[in-house]
Enzyme design. Structure first.
Site, PDB file in Angstrom:
ATOM      1  N   CYS A  79     -18.534   5.507  25.498  1.00 59.87           N
ATOM      2  CA  CYS A  79     -18.920   4.119  25.216  1.00 59.87           C
ATOM      3  C   CYS A  79     -19.429   3.416  26.485  1.00 59.87           C
ATOM      4  O   CYS A  79     -20.565   3.670  26.895  1.00 59.87           O
ATOM      5  CB  CYS A  79     -17.752   3.399  24.556  1.00 59.87           C
ATOM      6  SG  CYS A  79     -18.263   1.991  23.569  1.00 59.87           S
ATOM      7  N   HIS A 168     -15.185   6.704  20.438  1.00 63.75           N
ATOM      8  CA  HIS A 168     -13.994   6.870  21.284  1.00 63.75           C
ATOM      9  C   HIS A 168     -13.109   8.007  20.789  1.00 63.75           C
ATOM     10  O   HIS A 168     -12.120   7.752  20.087  1.00 63.75           O
ATOM     11  CB  HIS A 168     -13.160   5.575  21.260  1.00 63.75           C
ATOM     12  CG  HIS A 168     -13.782   4.429  21.978  1.00 63.75           C
ATOM     13  ND1 HIS A 168     -13.509   4.145  23.297  1.00 63.75           N
ATOM     14  CD2 HIS A 168     -14.666   3.494  21.563  1.00 63.75           C
ATOM     15  CE1 HIS A 168     -14.198   3.075  23.666  1.00 63.75           C
ATOM     16  NE2 HIS A 168     -14.905   2.665  22.630  1.00 63.75           N
ATOM     17  N   GLU A 170     -10.867   9.462  22.328  1.00 59.48           N
ATOM     18  CA  GLU A 170      -9.513   9.290  22.899  1.00 59.48           C
ATOM     19  C   GLU A 170      -8.643   8.381  22.042  1.00 59.48           C
ATOM     20  O   GLU A 170      -7.445   8.287  22.258  1.00 59.48           O
ATOM     21  CB  GLU A 170      -9.609   8.777  24.346  1.00 59.48           C
ATOM     22  CG  GLU A 170      -9.932   7.306  24.533  1.00 59.48           C
ATOM     23  CD  GLU A 170     -11.394   6.935  24.284  1.00 59.48           C
ATOM     24  OE1 GLU A 170     -12.187   7.791  23.834  1.00 59.48           O
ATOM     25  OE2 GLU A 170     -11.743   5.760  24.522  1.00 59.48           O
TER      26      GLU A 170
END
Ligand code: GLN
Length: 188
Positions: A79, A168, A170
């Protein structure tokens, strides 16, 4: 293998949790002296690219990190991290590392409210993708491999030692993209 994680701002803790779950060593990069530690790969997390870019320059991390990326250090930008690596920003005059041959639109899905989740492909694997005021890649250079896209919008790509996602990984339980990055490091 040890990963350096830019930890000035944004969603770096979430990357740490993924690396912990995969049993990979890491350290946080907060100041110039941290760059003397040996790292095999670098993660640029999500957050606010403008703030990160300013902190990188104020803390004198910007030039040494750019040199390391140019010299082939594997780097994974999510991002805002993608924005930091982009050669061209379509709707912003700020420039950051500019090492990756991609043209990017910031906040491309709108602003605060434009956060959403979808299932889509990274390579040939379907994974959950979370978008938070995400950019998308409008176009890529000849040496860039597209790894995720929908409706003509490019959402993940790789060029040589650089991997980026507009979403994302994560923030999900799926570790596919992190594992892909670890493979890039092993095959370097
Ligand atoms: N909108 C942010 C930027 O332009 C990126 C958002 C994110 O990293 N989740 O830097």
């Amino acid at each position: 293998m040890t990963i350096g994680l830019l930890a000035l701002q944004g969603a770096f803790i979430e990357h740490e949790k993924v690396l912990q779950s995969l049993g990979v060593d890491y350290f946080e990069i907060r100041q110039l002296s941290d760059l003397s530690k040996k790292m095999d790969g670098l993660i640029l997390p999500g957050g606010e690219s403008t703030a990160m870019g300013k902190l990188l320059k104020d803390l004198e991390l910007f030039s040494p990190l750019r040199k390391m990326i140019e010299d082939g250090l594997p780097v994974f930008g999510t991002c805002a991290g993608l924005i930091l690596l982009a050669k061209t920003l379509e709707n912003d005059s700020r420039i950051f590392f500019q090492t990756m041959d991609i043209t990017v639109k910031r906040n491309a899905f709108g602003r605060q409210l434009a956060s959403f989740m979808k299932l889509d492909f990274f390579g040939d694997k379907e994974i959950p993708m979370i978008f938070i005021r995400a950019p998308y890649i409008h176009s890529v250079g000849a040496n860039v491999q597209v790894l995720s896209s929908f409706d003509g919008l490019i959402l993940a790509a790789r060029e040589k030692n650089m991997l980026v996602t507009a979403y994302h990984p994560e923030l999900t339980k799926d570790t596919t993209v992190h594992q892909y990055f670890l493979e890039m490091i092993k095959n370097r």
